[in-house]
Enzyme design. Structure first.
Site, PDB file in Angstrom:
ATOM      1  N   HIS A 102       6.338  -4.221 -10.641  1.00  0.00           N
ATOM      2  CA  HIS A 102       5.370  -3.124 -10.519  1.00  0.00           C
ATOM      3  C   HIS A 102       4.575  -3.246  -9.227  1.00  0.00           C
ATOM      4  O   HIS A 102       4.421  -2.265  -8.480  1.00  0.00           O
ATOM      5  CB  HIS A 102       4.419  -3.143 -11.716  1.00  0.00           C
ATOM      6  CG  HIS A 102       3.300  -2.155 -11.611  1.00  0.00           C
ATOM      7  ND1 HIS A 102       3.407  -0.852 -12.050  1.00  0.00           N
ATOM      8  CD2 HIS A 102       2.040  -2.276 -11.107  1.00  0.00           C
ATOM      9  CE1 HIS A 102       2.272  -0.219 -11.823  1.00  0.00           C
ATOM     10  NE2 HIS A 102       1.419  -1.069 -11.245  1.00  0.00           N
ATOM     11  N   GLU A 103       4.069  -4.443  -8.940  1.00  0.00           N
ATOM     12  CA  GLU A 103       3.296  -4.640  -7.712  1.00  0.00           C
ATOM     13  C   GLU A 103       4.177  -4.474  -6.476  1.00  0.00           C
ATOM     14  O   GLU A 103       3.724  -3.959  -5.449  1.00  0.00           O
ATOM     15  CB  GLU A 103       2.636  -6.021  -7.719  1.00  0.00           C
ATOM     16  CG  GLU A 103       1.644  -6.240  -8.855  1.00  0.00           C
ATOM     17  CD  GLU A 103       0.569  -5.161  -8.921  1.00  0.00           C
ATOM     18  OE1 GLU A 103       0.232  -4.571  -7.878  1.00  0.00           O
ATOM     19  OE2 GLU A 103       0.074  -4.887 -10.039  1.00  0.00           O
ATOM     20  N   HIS A 106       4.333  -0.941  -5.525  1.00  0.00           N
ATOM     21  CA  HIS A 106       3.227  -0.488  -4.678  1.00  0.00           C
ATOM     22  C   HIS A 106       3.513  -0.786  -3.208  1.00  0.00           C
ATOM     23  O   HIS A 106       3.196   0.028  -2.325  1.00  0.00           O
ATOM     24  CB  HIS A 106       1.923  -1.175  -5.094  1.00  0.00           C
ATOM     25  CG  HIS A 106       1.337  -0.646  -6.365  1.00  0.00           C
ATOM     26  ND1 HIS A 106       1.188   0.707  -6.617  1.00  0.00           N
ATOM     27  CD2 HIS A 106       0.848  -1.289  -7.466  1.00  0.00           C
ATOM     28  CE1 HIS A 106       0.635   0.877  -7.812  1.00  0.00           C
ATOM     29  NE2 HIS A 106       0.430  -0.321  -8.341  1.00  0.00           N
ATOM     30  N   HIS A 110       3.818   1.944  -0.181  1.00  0.00           N
ATOM     31  CA  HIS A 110       3.119   1.839   1.101  1.00  0.00           C
ATOM     32  C   HIS A 110       4.090   1.965   2.263  1.00  0.00           C
ATOM     33  O   HIS A 110       3.836   2.672   3.241  1.00  0.00           O
ATOM     34  CB  HIS A 110       2.383   0.498   1.171  1.00  0.00           C
ATOM     35  CG  HIS A 110       1.505   0.358   2.365  1.00  0.00           C
ATOM     36  ND1 HIS A 110       1.194  -0.864   2.920  1.00  0.00           N
ATOM     37  CD2 HIS A 110       0.877   1.285   3.142  1.00  0.00           C
ATOM     38  CE1 HIS A 110       0.404  -0.686   3.970  1.00  0.00           C
ATOM     39  NE2 HIS A 110       0.209   0.602   4.118  1.00  0.00           N
TER      40      HIS A 110
END
Length: 234
Positions: A102-103, A106, A110
């Site tokens: 999940h991270e 991110h 980006h």
């Protein structure tokens, strides 16, 4: 009316928001606890999965670091740093892989310029400013009468609305990161088909905490607008 903008409907909505937030947090804790005890069959750690996903995405300028705390995992777009809590960084569970993915989602958002992440990053300083100034302005306005007090209250509400907007924009960012995570975990064969369900439950539970936060913020904004409307009518 109990006081400005605080009628029975407002009270019930606030109670619902508090209960929703509590249930969401409890669900995260219980779901993570359950699937943190389920090891992934390949024996990979969260850090290894994050590193391989970044490499697969062609991203070579994001650092992966261990961060103190429990479920303190996050991606910092300012420094391009993916920070994983010890339980996720070194963890080999289905839950650890889901959170790490999940991270990483991110970080990929980006890198690709995902529009809602860009918007959320833009809103960060405005949201922080709004959170700091909103209540002082509203309280000062409520303490004094006259046209200027209404102006202060309205200005405070506008500042608070910026913080509310941030919580709303956060929703597509979090849901998209989870969607990316689950696809990568499955498509890159980090988790088998029967393991994906556990990761999905962990990420879905985490997503509900953001929904609860947005709901609570919207309820409070509506109450503040009611305060302003009732004060103007008096």
């Amino acid at each position: 009316m109990f006081f400005y903008g605080y009628d029975m409907k407002s009270f019930l909505l606030m109670i619902i928001a508090v209960i929703f937030a509590g249930m969401a947090q409890a669900k995260v804790s219980s779901t993570y606890s359950k699937y943190s005890r389920v090891p992934n069959r390949r024996g990979l750690t969260g850090e290894q999965v994050a590193a391989q996903m970044l490499m697969q995405a062609g991203i070579h300028d994001v650092r992966i670091e261990r961060v103190a705390g429990h479920l303190t995992d996050h991606y910092d777009p300012r420094t391009k740093t993916l920070r994983l809590s010890s339980g996720v960084y070194d963890g080999r569970s289905v839950a650890a892989l889901g959170i790490a993915a999940h991270e990483t989602g991110h970080a990929i958002q980006h890198d690709t310029g995902y529009v809602f992440l860009v918007l959320r990053s833009t809103l960060v300083p405005l949201s922080n400013l709004g959170s700091k100034l909103a209540w002082p302005l509203i309280i000062i306005g409520l303490l004094f009468g006259g046209y200027s007090s209404n102006t202060l209250i309205m200005l405070g509400i506008l500042f608070y609305a910026l913080a509310v907007l941030f919580t709303v924009v956060t929703l597509p960012v979090e849901f998209n990161a989870s969607s990316r995570a689950l696809h990568m975990l499955e498509d890159q064969y980090f988790l088998d088909a029967d393991e994906i369900g556990g990761a999905r439950k962990v990420l879905s539970a985490a997503a509900m905490t953001y929904v609860a936060a947005a709901f609570a913020a919207i309820v409070e904004l509506l109450r503040l607008l009611a305060i302003f409307g009732n004060r103007r009518d008096d």
